[in-house]
Scaffold this motif. Structure first.
Motif, PDB file in Angstrom:
ATOM      1  N   ASP A   1       0.852  -1.179   0.000  1.00 35.17           N
ATOM      2  CA  ASP A   1       0.000   0.000   0.000  1.00 35.17           C
ATOM      3  C   ASP A   1       0.897   1.241   0.000  1.00 35.17           C
ATOM      4  O   ASP A   1       1.642   1.488   0.948  1.00 35.17           O
ATOM      5  CB  ASP A   1      -0.899  -0.021   1.245  1.00 35.17           C
ATOM      6  CG  ASP A   1      -1.835   1.171   1.315  1.00 35.17           C
ATOM      7  OD1 ASP A   1      -1.786   2.037   0.418  1.00 35.17           O
ATOM      8  OD2 ASP A   1      -2.619   1.234   2.274  1.00 35.17           O
TER       9      ASP A   1
ATOM     10  N   SER B   1      -0.215   4.417  -0.320  1.00 33.97           N
ATOM     11  CA  SER B   1      -1.067   5.597  -0.134  1.00 33.97           C
ATOM     12  C   SER B   1      -0.401   6.746   0.605  1.00 33.97           C
ATOM     13  O   SER B   1      -0.644   7.918   0.289  1.00 33.97           O
ATOM     14  CB  SER B   1      -2.346   5.199   0.614  1.00 33.97           C
ATOM     15  OG  SER B   1      -2.989   4.122  -0.029  1.00 33.97           O
TER      16      SER B   1
ATOM     17  N   LEU C   1      -3.841   9.151 -10.816  1.00 37.74           N
ATOM     18  CA  LEU C   1      -3.762   8.238  -9.674  1.00 37.74           C
ATOM     19  C   LEU C   1      -4.994   7.333  -9.583  1.00 37.74           C
ATOM     20  O   LEU C   1      -4.963   6.312  -8.902  1.00 37.74           O
ATOM     21  CB  LEU C   1      -3.606   9.031  -8.364  1.00 37.74           C
ATOM     22  CG  LEU C   1      -2.236   9.673  -8.141  1.00 37.74           C
ATOM     23  CD1 LEU C   1      -2.272  10.552  -6.895  1.00 37.74           C
ATOM     24  CD2 LEU C   1      -1.142   8.609  -8.009  1.00 37.74           C
ATOM     25  N   ASN C   2      -6.071   7.716 -10.282  1.00 39.39           N
ATOM     26  CA  ASN C   2      -7.295   6.917 -10.203  1.00 39.39           C
ATOM     27  C   ASN C   2      -7.091   5.485 -10.680  1.00 39.39           C
ATOM     28  O   ASN C   2      -7.696   4.549 -10.162  1.00 39.39           O
ATOM     29  CB  ASN C   2      -8.410   7.567 -11.034  1.00 39.39           C
ATOM     30  CG  ASN C   2      -8.916   8.846 -10.385  1.00 39.39           C
ATOM     31  OD1 ASN C   2      -8.846   8.997  -9.174  1.00 39.39           O
ATOM     32  ND2 ASN C   2      -9.413   9.770 -11.184  1.00 39.39           N
TER      33      ASN C   2
ATOM     34  N   LYS D   1      -5.737   3.219  -7.905  1.00 36.03           N
ATOM     35  CA  LYS D   1      -6.406   3.376  -6.622  1.00 36.03           C
ATOM     36  C   LYS D   1      -7.617   2.450  -6.545  1.00 36.03           C
ATOM     37  O   LYS D   1      -8.463   2.434  -7.448  1.00 36.03           O
ATOM     38  CB  LYS D   1      -6.846   4.833  -6.455  1.00 36.03           C
ATOM     39  CG  LYS D   1      -7.442   5.182  -5.097  1.00 36.03           C
ATOM     40  CD  LYS D   1      -7.930   6.623  -5.081  1.00 36.03           C
ATOM     41  CE  LYS D   1      -6.798   7.623  -5.273  1.00 36.03           C
ATOM     42  NZ  LYS D   1      -7.296   9.024  -5.179  1.00 36.03           N
ATOM     43  N   SER D   2      -7.707   1.671  -5.477  1.00 32.77           N
ATOM     44  CA  SER D   2      -8.856   0.782  -5.285  1.00 32.77           C
ATOM     45  C   SER D   2     -10.026   1.579  -4.712  1.00 32.77           C
ATOM     46  O   SER D   2      -9.886   2.750  -4.326  1.00 32.77           O
ATOM     47  CB  SER D   2      -8.491  -0.386  -4.374  1.00 32.77           C
ATOM     48  OG  SER D   2      -7.903   0.056  -3.165  1.00 32.77           O
TER      49      SER D   2
ATOM     50  N   GLY E   1      -9.697   3.682  -1.651  1.00 29.69           N
ATOM     51  CA  GLY E   1      -8.775   4.802  -1.679  1.00 29.69           C
ATOM     52  C   GLY E   1      -7.306   4.439  -1.577  1.00 29.69           C
ATOM     53  O   GLY E   1      -6.443   5.328  -1.650  1.00 29.69           O
ATOM     54  N   ARG E   2      -6.999   3.171  -1.422  1.00 28.20           N
ATOM     55  CA  ARG E   2      -5.597   2.769  -1.296  1.00 28.20           C
ATOM     56  C   ARG E   2      -4.923   2.700  -2.671  1.00 28.20           C
ATOM     57  O   ARG E   2      -5.548   2.318  -3.656  1.00 28.20           O
ATOM     58  CB  ARG E   2      -5.494   1.431  -0.575  1.00 28.20           C
ATOM     59  CG  ARG E   2      -5.816   1.537   0.911  1.00 28.20           C
ATOM     60  CD  ARG E   2      -5.503   0.247   1.650  1.00 28.20           C
ATOM     61  NE  ARG E   2      -6.456  -0.809   1.319  1.00 28.20           N
ATOM     62  CZ  ARG E   2      -6.368  -2.048   1.788  1.00 28.20           C
ATOM     63  NH1 ARG E   2      -5.365  -2.396   2.589  1.00 28.20           N
ATOM     64  NH2 ARG E   2      -7.274  -2.954   1.452  1.00 28.20           N
ATOM     65  N   ILE E   3      -3.645   3.069  -2.712  1.00 25.94           N
ATOM     66  CA  ILE E   3      -2.876   3.122  -3.955  1.00 25.94           C
ATOM     67  C   ILE E   3      -1.862   1.986  -3.951  1.00 25.94           C
ATOM     68  O   ILE E   3      -1.100   1.826  -2.993  1.00 25.94           O
ATOM     69  CB  ILE E   3      -2.185   4.486  -4.114  1.00 25.94           C
ATOM     70  CG1 ILE E   3      -3.264   5.570  -4.271  1.00 25.94           C
ATOM     71  CG2 ILE E   3      -1.227   4.491  -5.298  1.00 25.94           C
ATOM     72  CD1 ILE E   3      -2.720   6.984  -4.254  1.00 25.94           C
ATOM     73  N   TRP E   4      -1.837   1.224  -5.048  1.00 27.14           N
ATOM     74  CA  TRP E   4      -1.060  -0.015  -5.079  1.00 27.14           C
ATOM     75  C   TRP E   4       0.127   0.002  -6.026  1.00 27.14           C
ATOM     76  O   TRP E   4       0.895  -0.958  -6.077  1.00 27.14           O
ATOM     77  CB  TRP E   4      -1.987  -1.188  -5.439  1.00 27.14           C
ATOM     78  CG  TRP E   4      -3.106  -1.338  -4.462  1.00 27.14           C
ATOM     79  CD1 TRP E   4      -4.395  -0.929  -4.622  1.00 27.14           C
ATOM     80  CD2 TRP E   4      -3.033  -1.917  -3.151  1.00 27.14           C
ATOM     81  NE1 TRP E   4      -5.137  -1.218  -3.504  1.00 27.14           N
ATOM     82  CE2 TRP E   4      -4.334  -1.831  -2.580  1.00 27.14           C
ATOM     83  CE3 TRP E   4      -2.009  -2.493  -2.408  1.00 27.14           C
ATOM     84  CZ2 TRP E   4      -4.617  -2.303  -1.299  1.00 27.14           C
ATOM     85  CZ3 TRP E   4      -2.296  -2.967  -1.134  1.00 27.14           C
ATOM     86  CH2 TRP E   4      -3.584  -2.869  -0.594  1.00 27.14           C
TER      87      TRP E   4
END
Length: 431
Positions: free
Chosen positions: A114, A116, A129-130, A133-134, A137-140
């Motif tokens: 993660d 984020s 970033l979309n 992003k799950s 709201g977490r960014i992988w």
């Protein structure tokens, strides 16, 4: 007394002589052991590989105890390899993904960190970033570029055929193919020896129709919420158009690989490739002087529908189980910098997601920016699919398209029936 002083002097002299003859050994500080970061990717294009090499070399210069083992894998086998390595608990320190949807199993298995709260994300244009992003709201992943789906064309080939501007309707597209064929130029280069290119030959049409219908149709098909026969995004028309333009591809496309197809375009022996914007890098690595352009795949006879699909999904993932995860995060920080972003744009010939970089780094993208981005003639395909996550379904889909190409009649109804029957055998529809 005198004898005692002489004895003492002799003793001191002997001690000094002994000290002078003794070799003093300095124990050096123990040097840190060299560490190797493993990074698996699926880049075939020379420019993309050059970006990885230059970026990692820059990190090694700043952190001399680290080196990188960069491993390139064929795109068609890439995800299968990662899943095999995950099962055997042999994942690399870093790896690439194309989109979150196809990598959900790796994320659920705990093989994606993660990101984020990482400060370096502030260097990325928020619009991009979309795609990493799950829903929570977490960014992988660290996104790297803006990918487009459309037509890459050789401007010199078009000029030779008397084509003044790219087609904006389906009728104009077929007319352009005829004009190119009449002057001895292959209208469309196809490298089906690499099976993934078959999917991408219809991707621009498929994505545009999914966007127009406001549904991720491929996800619906995979889940059993619809069928091919229901034709909710006019898939029959997509296949029909595909059949029509197959008349204009090079001979023996299944004996032609992706590199050979790009070479045809690079040398002007072919005029178009229908694929992703990364094709620009591949073609220019074979002929830097290639005069290339990009245009939206015109799937209707309404010019307003000819929009260029752009998105940024997927990117660089850090394995949280890596013994070098801190170094991997530092690498991501470097790859999110303007310095490496400039290296990316000049080598990979693609639009970077990093803030503050120029958009005039290559003539091909100047045209894309002027014709589509600045005029709003684009659509975001971040949440749309080009592949099925279930690999059994994906194989069935590729096999059906292969049979469709080989069938001289390009029978749409037979393909639709075969696909529905095969998909029903593999997955159960949702009630």
């Amino acid at each position: 007394m005198k004898i005692r002083l002489m004895a003492l002097a002799m003793a001191i002299t002997m001690l000094i002589t002994a000290c002078q003859s003794q070799q003093v050994t300095t124990v050096p500080k123990k040097q840190p052991k060299e560490q190797t970061l493993t990074w698996i990717h699926h880049f075939d294009e020379e420019g993309a590989r050059r970006w990885l090499e230059l970026g990692t070399q820059l990190y090694t210069k700043q952190h001399p105890i680290y080196t990188f083992a960069l491993t390139g894998v064929d795109g068609g086998n890439y995800m299968s390899l990662l899943r095999t390595r995950a099962i055997s608990n042999n994942m690399p320190d870093m790896y690439m993904i194309d989109n979150l949807e196809s990598a959900q199993d790796l994320i659920r298995s705990g093989y994606a960190m993660d990101l984020s709260e990482q400060p370096f994300l502030a260097q990325i244009d928020e619009r991009f970033l979309n795609g990493v992003k799950s829903a929570d709201g977490r960014i992988w992943a660290l996104p790297i570029d803006v990918n487009g789906a459309g037509v890459i064309y050789n401007k010199d080939a078009f000029a030779k055929a008397g084509i003044d501007s790219p087609p904006t309707t389906w009728a104009q597209f077929l007319e352009a193919c005829e004009a190119l064929e009449n002057v001895g130029i292959i209208p469309i280069a196809a490298g089906y020896k690499d099976s993934w290119t078959i999917i991408w030959d219809i991707a621009a049409d498929l994505l545009a129709n999914q966007y127009a219908s406001a549904r991720n149709w491929m996800a619906d098909i995979e889940a059993g919420r619809t069928t091919f026969a229901e034709d909710r995004i006019h898939f029959k028309d997509i296949l029909k158009r595909y059949g029509e333009r197959l008349n204009y591809v090079n001979l023996k496309p299944f004996e032609t690989d992706w590199n050979q197809a790009q070479l045809l375009l690079a040398e002007g022996r072919a005029a178009m490739i229908i694929n992703g914007t990364w094709t620009v890098d591949g073609v220019k690595s074979k002929n830097p002087a290639s005069n290339l352009g990009l245009f939206a795949f015109p799937y209707t006879n309404n010019p307003k529908d000819a929009k260029f699909g752009l998105k940024s999904t997927g990117g660089i993932v850090v394995n949280p189980h890596s013994p070098h995860k801190e170094a991997a995060l530092q690498t991501l920080e470097l790859f999110a910098s303007k310095e490496v972003g400039a290296i990316f744009q000049s080598n990979k010939k693609a639009l970077s997601v990093i803030k503050g970089l120029p958009s005039d780094f290559d003539p091909t993208y100047i045209e894309l920016n002027k014709t589509y981005i600045q005029t709003g003639q684009t659509y975001d395909w971040t949440r749309l699919s080009t592949d099925f996550v279930n690999q059994d379904l994906q194989k069935v889909f590729v096999n059906a398209l292969t049979k469709f190409v080989l069938d001289r009649n390009h029978n749409v109804e037979a393909s639709i029936e075969e696909l529905d029957q095969a998909f029903d055998r593999i997955r159960k529809p949702i009630q």
